[in-house]
Design a protein around this motif. Structure first.
Motif, PDB file in Angstrom:
ATOM      1  N   GLN A 168       0.830  -1.196   0.000  1.00 61.09           N
ATOM      2  CA  GLN A 168       0.000   0.000   0.000  1.00 61.09           C
ATOM      3  C   GLN A 168       0.871   1.255   0.000  1.00 61.09           C
ATOM      4  O   GLN A 168       2.080   1.193   0.263  1.00 61.09           O
ATOM      5  CB  GLN A 168      -0.937   0.012   1.205  1.00 61.09           C
ATOM      6  CG  GLN A 168      -0.275  -0.176   2.546  1.00 61.09           C
ATOM      7  CD  GLN A 168      -1.288  -0.450   3.657  1.00 61.09           C
ATOM      8  OE1 GLN A 168      -2.476  -0.216   3.498  1.00 61.09           O
ATOM      9  NE2 GLN A 168      -0.810  -0.937   4.785  1.00 61.09           N
ATOM     10  N   GLY A 169       0.227   2.378  -0.315  1.00 62.10           N
ATOM     11  CA  GLY A 169       0.917   3.664  -0.279  1.00 62.10           C
ATOM     12  C   GLY A 169       2.097   3.739  -1.221  1.00 62.10           C
ATOM     13  O   GLY A 169       2.025   3.327  -2.381  1.00 62.10           O
ATOM     14  N   ALA A 170       3.200   4.265  -0.720  1.00 64.02           N
ATOM     15  CA  ALA A 170       4.388   4.492  -1.541  1.00 64.02           C
ATOM     16  C   ALA A 170       4.933   3.201  -2.130  1.00 64.02           C
ATOM     17  O   ALA A 170       5.404   3.189  -3.284  1.00 64.02           O
ATOM     18  CB  ALA A 170       5.465   5.178  -0.687  1.00 64.02           C
ATOM     19  N   ILE A 171       4.872   2.124  -1.365  1.00 61.90           N
ATOM     20  CA  ILE A 171       5.405   0.855  -1.853  1.00 61.90           C
ATOM     21  C   ILE A 171       4.575   0.337  -3.007  1.00 61.90           C
ATOM     22  O   ILE A 171       5.108  -0.162  -4.010  1.00 61.90           O
ATOM     23  CB  ILE A 171       5.472  -0.179  -0.709  1.00 61.90           C
ATOM     24  CG1 ILE A 171       6.447   0.290   0.376  1.00 61.90           C
ATOM     25  CG2 ILE A 171       5.894  -1.559  -1.242  1.00 61.90           C
ATOM     26  CD1 ILE A 171       7.867   0.478  -0.099  1.00 61.90           C
ATOM     27  N   ALA A 172       3.248   0.407  -2.894  1.00 56.42           N
ATOM     28  CA  ALA A 172       2.373  -0.046  -3.974  1.00 56.42           C
ATOM     29  C   ALA A 172       2.641   0.763  -5.245  1.00 56.42           C
ATOM     30  O   ALA A 172       2.678   0.214  -6.354  1.00 56.42           O
ATOM     31  CB  ALA A 172       0.913   0.070  -3.563  1.00 56.42           C
ATOM     32  N   ARG A 173       2.829   2.072  -5.080  1.00 62.49           N
ATOM     33  CA  ARG A 173       3.089   2.911  -6.252  1.00 62.49           C
ATOM     34  C   ARG A 173       4.441   2.592  -6.867  1.00 62.49           C
ATOM     35  O   ARG A 173       4.588   2.551  -8.099  1.00 62.49           O
ATOM     36  CB  ARG A 173       3.009   4.386  -5.877  1.00 62.49           C
ATOM     37  CG  ARG A 173       3.304   5.294  -7.055  1.00 62.49           C
ATOM     38  CD  ARG A 173       2.650   6.618  -6.969  1.00 62.49           C
ATOM     39  NE  ARG A 173       2.761   7.326  -8.245  1.00 62.49           N
ATOM     40  CZ  ARG A 173       2.103   8.438  -8.521  1.00 62.49           C
ATOM     41  NH1 ARG A 173       1.279   8.963  -7.635  1.00 62.49           N
ATOM     42  NH2 ARG A 173       2.254   9.035  -9.697  1.00 62.49           N
ATOM     43  N   LEU A 174       5.451   2.376  -6.038  1.00 63.87           N
ATOM     44  CA  LEU A 174       6.782   2.046  -6.549  1.00 63.87           C
ATOM     45  C   LEU A 174       6.752   0.709  -7.293  1.00 63.87           C
ATOM     46  O   LEU A 174       7.374   0.562  -8.354  1.00 63.87           O
ATOM     47  CB  LEU A 174       7.779   1.996  -5.392  1.00 63.87           C
ATOM     48  CG  LEU A 174       9.234   1.683  -5.744  1.00 63.87           C
ATOM     49  CD1 LEU A 174       9.785   2.671  -6.767  1.00 63.87           C
ATOM     50  CD2 LEU A 174      10.096   1.678  -4.469  1.00 63.87           C
ATOM     51  N   HIS A 175       6.015  -0.244  -6.754  1.00 58.03           N
ATOM     52  CA  HIS A 175       5.869  -1.551  -7.397  1.00 58.03           C
ATOM     53  C   HIS A 175       5.228  -1.385  -8.770  1.00 58.03           C
ATOM     54  O   HIS A 175       5.685  -1.952  -9.772  1.00 58.03           O
ATOM     55  CB  HIS A 175       5.029  -2.454  -6.492  1.00 58.03           C
ATOM     56  CG  HIS A 175       4.894  -3.862  -6.979  1.00 58.03           C
ATOM     57  ND1 HIS A 175       3.826  -4.272  -7.755  1.00 58.03           N
ATOM     58  CD2 HIS A 175       5.675  -4.964  -6.792  1.00 58.03           C
ATOM     59  CE1 HIS A 175       3.946  -5.566  -8.010  1.00 58.03           C
ATOM     60  NE2 HIS A 175       5.063  -6.006  -7.451  1.00 58.03           N
ATOM     61  N   ARG A 176       4.163  -0.588  -8.844  1.00 55.56           N
ATOM     62  CA  ARG A 176       3.478  -0.334 -10.120  1.00 55.56           C
ATOM     63  C   ARG A 176       4.402   0.401 -11.091  1.00 55.56           C
ATOM     64  O   ARG A 176       4.429   0.089 -12.288  1.00 55.56           O
ATOM     65  CB  ARG A 176       2.213   0.480  -9.868  1.00 55.56           C
ATOM     66  CG  ARG A 176       1.504   0.971 -11.111  1.00 55.56           C
ATOM     67  CD  ARG A 176       0.085   1.399 -10.813  1.00 55.56           C
ATOM     68  NE  ARG A 176      -0.004   2.411  -9.778  1.00 55.56           N
ATOM     69  CZ  ARG A 176      -0.028   3.725 -10.007  1.00 55.56           C
ATOM     70  NH1 ARG A 176       0.088   4.185 -11.250  1.00 55.56           N
ATOM     71  NH2 ARG A 176      -0.156   4.587  -9.010  1.00 55.56           N
ATOM     72  N   ALA A 177       5.155   1.357 -10.569  1.00 56.14           N
ATOM     73  CA  ALA A 177       6.066   2.120 -11.418  1.00 56.14           C
ATOM     74  C   ALA A 177       7.112   1.220 -12.061  1.00 56.14           C
ATOM     75  O   ALA A 177       7.465   1.395 -13.241  1.00 56.14           O
ATOM     76  CB  ALA A 177       6.748   3.208 -10.592  1.00 56.14           C
ATOM     77  N   LEU A 178       7.627   0.272 -11.290  1.00 54.96           N
ATOM     78  CA  LEU A 178       8.641  -0.644 -11.827  1.00 54.96           C
ATOM     79  C   LEU A 178       8.087  -1.443 -13.001  1.00 54.96           C
ATOM     80  O   LEU A 178       8.753  -1.591 -14.037  1.00 54.96           O
ATOM     81  CB  LEU A 178       9.127  -1.597 -10.727  1.00 54.96           C
ATOM     82  CG  LEU A 178      10.124  -0.992  -9.739  1.00 54.96           C
ATOM     83  CD1 LEU A 178      10.253  -1.876  -8.506  1.00 54.96           C
ATOM     84  CD2 LEU A 178      11.492  -0.808 -10.398  1.00 54.96           C
ATOM     85  N   ALA A 179       6.875  -1.973 -12.860  1.00 58.84           N
ATOM     86  CA  ALA A 179       6.282  -2.759 -13.938  1.00 58.84           C
ATOM     87  C   ALA A 179       6.068  -1.901 -15.185  1.00 58.84           C
ATOM     88  O   ALA A 179       6.377  -2.324 -16.314  1.00 58.84           O
ATOM     89  CB  ALA A 179       4.955  -3.368 -13.481  1.00 58.84           C
ATOM     90  N   GLN A 180       5.563  -0.676 -14.999  1.00 54.41           N
ATOM     91  CA  GLN A 180       5.330   0.201 -16.143  1.00 54.41           C
ATOM     92  C   GLN A 180       6.638   0.605 -16.814  1.00 54.41           C
ATOM     93  O   GLN A 180       6.734   0.652 -18.046  1.00 54.41           O
ATOM     94  CB  GLN A 180       4.554   1.441 -15.695  1.00 54.41           C
ATOM     95  CG  GLN A 180       3.118   1.126 -15.279  1.00 54.41           C
ATOM     96  CD  GLN A 180       2.368   2.376 -14.849  1.00 54.41           C
ATOM     97  OE1 GLN A 180       2.958   3.296 -14.273  1.00 54.41           O
ATOM     98  NE2 GLN A 180       1.076   2.411 -15.122  1.00 54.41           N
ATOM     99  N   PHE A 181       7.653   0.865 -15.990  1.00 52.66           N
ATOM    100  CA  PHE A 181       8.963   1.211 -16.537  1.00 52.66           C
ATOM    101  C   PHE A 181       9.514   0.063 -17.382  1.00 52.66           C
ATOM    102  O   PHE A 181      10.009   0.282 -18.499  1.00 52.66           O
ATOM    103  CB  PHE A 181       9.920   1.543 -15.393  1.00 52.66           C
ATOM    104  CG  PHE A 181      11.359   1.612 -15.800  1.00 52.66           C
ATOM    105  CD1 PHE A 181      11.820   2.657 -16.590  1.00 52.66           C
ATOM    106  CD2 PHE A 181      12.247   0.623 -15.406  1.00 52.66           C
ATOM    107  CE1 PHE A 181      13.159   2.712 -16.972  1.00 52.66           C
ATOM    108  CE2 PHE A 181      13.575   0.671 -15.778  1.00 52.66           C
ATOM    109  CZ  PHE A 181      14.034   1.718 -16.565  1.00 52.66           C
ATOM    110  N   MET A 182       9.433  -1.159 -16.860  1.00 52.70           N
ATOM    111  CA  MET A 182       9.937  -2.315 -17.614  1.00 52.70           C
ATOM    112  C   MET A 182       9.218  -2.459 -18.946  1.00 52.70           C
ATOM    113  O   MET A 182       9.851  -2.670 -19.999  1.00 52.70           O
ATOM    114  CB  MET A 182       9.756  -3.586 -16.784  1.00 52.70           C
ATOM    115  CG  MET A 182      10.611  -3.670 -15.539  1.00 52.70           C
ATOM    116  SD  MET A 182      10.153  -5.122 -14.545  1.00 52.70           S
ATOM    117  CE  MET A 182      10.958  -4.734 -12.991  1.00 52.70           C
ATOM    118  N   LEU A 183       7.887  -2.357 -18.939  1.00 61.99           N
ATOM    119  CA  LEU A 183       7.122  -2.474 -20.188  1.00 61.99           C
ATOM    120  C   LEU A 183       7.516  -1.375 -21.169  1.00 61.99           C
ATOM    121  O   LEU A 183       7.660  -1.636 -22.382  1.00 61.99           O
ATOM    122  CB  LEU A 183       5.620  -2.396 -19.894  1.00 61.99           C
ATOM    123  CG  LEU A 183       4.962  -3.647 -19.327  1.00 61.99           C
ATOM    124  CD1 LEU A 183       3.500  -3.355 -19.014  1.00 61.99           C
ATOM    125  CD2 LEU A 183       5.070  -4.828 -20.298  1.00 61.99           C
TER     126      LEU A 183
END
Length: 430
Positions: A168-183
């Motif tokens: 949740q929070g910052a960690i959830a966003r960072l996790h999502r950001a990593l996936a989008q960055f990789m794609l």
């Protein structure tokens, strides 16, 4: 799946390759089944010829009034019909037994794969980056003050049990950001086509990439016969199942971000703390469908695609070639990329890039038609993580941690984080 003709032509080489994977000889059993199957087919064809010949003579015997011969021939036709049905059923049973046996035998390693019984036999190819020198004792990801509020294992255990996490929070966003960055990197820089496919697939789809029948306990089956994918390699690779592609369409380079599900049946007691080994996780997967002549070069290319993600993020890593005893079931050669985790003071796998040759293609019956004409040939398939998102999150947190419990976010992720550059010791973005 293995080519039975190749086994017939050189059974000793087949057994020698299996021995490199620590397996006993299989060719004698395989060829015995194959010989019995072919004998039944030949006998059925002979019986069919006899029946056809007798059928032609029945009318002639009737015409000349030879009732005894007519009755004999008619009985022979009936007898041969029953014999053909019996032999065809036997051939079908033996063919099924042969396919079942071949389906449980792993792929054969390429000659350049190092021999070894387990991960101790893996060979390091190269390293990138220098692990950071901390002026404090670095913590594991779940111990970092800024990360802890966003990693809720207790609530996950209440919802689902062990080996789950609520982010949740910052960690959830960072996790999502990593996936989008990789794609984004894979689609804009590496030339892969993004795919959003199903995570529930049929049993034959799991069979095509080698998860079934031997490793069913490692995955989850629903009550109506669907399977939850352990990796989107399964759905991506099976896109070409049963197809005959034009050579001009090769290579097909695909990527997908998906949920993945694994029972971790063989890892009881391993990595129980934190989110390193979960039942549900996310990966950005890469799959290539290639011409056989190009699969070695394609594996090198895919490896660089995966390594490049870590280099963009500034995460030190090392690349290993797996030995014969540590490779996956369907692989002929596998490279593992291991990210540096300062909290554990070691490198941990974050990607495996494997070439399968025509092993999966034979299971899926995936072929291509040569441009110059000729008989369709089996494609070669490759797969690799680009990367495991959760493990990449761990690497970013541990390598970016500071003494006060805050975490520095890699610069390439700032656009995905609304310009925020760090996670505070309290777990908020700043």
């Amino acid at each position: 799946m293995h080519d039975i003709r190749a086994i017939r032509e050189n059974p000793a080489a087949f057994d020698a390759a299996l021995a490199r994977r620590g397996m006993a000889s299989q060719s004698l059993t395989i060829l015995s089944l194959d010989e019995a199957r072919r004998a039944c087919i030949l006998a059925a064809e002979t019986a069919l010829a006899d029946r056809n010949a007798a059928s032609k003579e029945v009318g002639a015997a009737k015409a000349r009034g030879d009732e005894a011969e007519f009755d004999r021939l008619r009985a022979l036709v009936t007898e041969k019909k029953d014999e053909i049905a019996r032999l065809e059923e036997e051939a079908k049973a033996k063919d099924g037994a042969l396919r079942d046996l071949l389906a449980t035998i792993p792929n054969l390693p390429y000659p350049d794969v190092p021999d070894g019984a387990d991960e101790a036999g893996n060979v390091e190819l190269h390293r990138w980056g220098t692990p950071r020198a901390f002026d404090f004792a670095p913590k594991e990801h779940y111990e970092i003050a800024g990360a802890a509020p966003g990693l809720d294992f207790e609530t996950a255990a209440k919802l689902s049990g062990a080996r789950f996490v609520v982010m949740q929070g910052a960690i959830a966003r960072l996790h999502r950001a990593l996936a989008q960055f990789m794609l984004d990197i894979h689609t804009t820089e590496n030339g892969l086509t993004e795919v959003n496919g199903p995570v529930l697939v049929r049993a034959e789809t799991m069979f095509g990439t080698g998860q079934l029948p031997k490793f069913g306990e490692d995955s989850y089956e629903t009550t109506n016969g669907w399977w939850l994918i352990p990796t989107s390699e399964v759905s991506l690779t099976n896109i070409v199942a049963g197809e005959i592609l034009d050579e001009a369409t090769l290579p097909m380079r695909l990527t997908a971000h998906s949920l993945c599900f694994r029972s971790e049946a063989g890892s009881a007691g391993r990595d129980t703390a934190g989110m390193l080994r979960q039942h549900q996780f996310e990966k950005v997967e890469m799959v290539s469908i290639t011409h056989p002549d190009h699969s070695d070069a394609e594996q090198t290319r895919m490896l660089r695609c995966a390594e490049g993600i870590l280099e963009h993020l500034g995460i030190p890593y090392r690349t290993m070639v797996l030995c014969t005893g540590d490779m996956g079931f369907g692989a002929r050669r596998t490279y593992d990329i291991e990210a540096w985790l300062p909290g554990q003071n070691t490198y941990r796998e974050i990607s495996s890039v494997s070439t399968c040759g025509d092993f999966q293609a034979r299971r899926m019956n995936a072929r291509f038609r040569p441009t110059g004409g000729g008989k369709p040939e089996f494609v070669h398939t490759l797969n690799g993580s680009g990367l495991a998102v959760g493990r990449c999150l761990i690497a970013v947190l541990e390598n970016g941690q500071r003494a006060d419990g805050s975490v520095v976010i890699p610069a390439v992720l700032h656009p995905y984080m609304a310009g925020k550059t760090c996670i505070t010791p309290e777990g908020t973005l700043a």
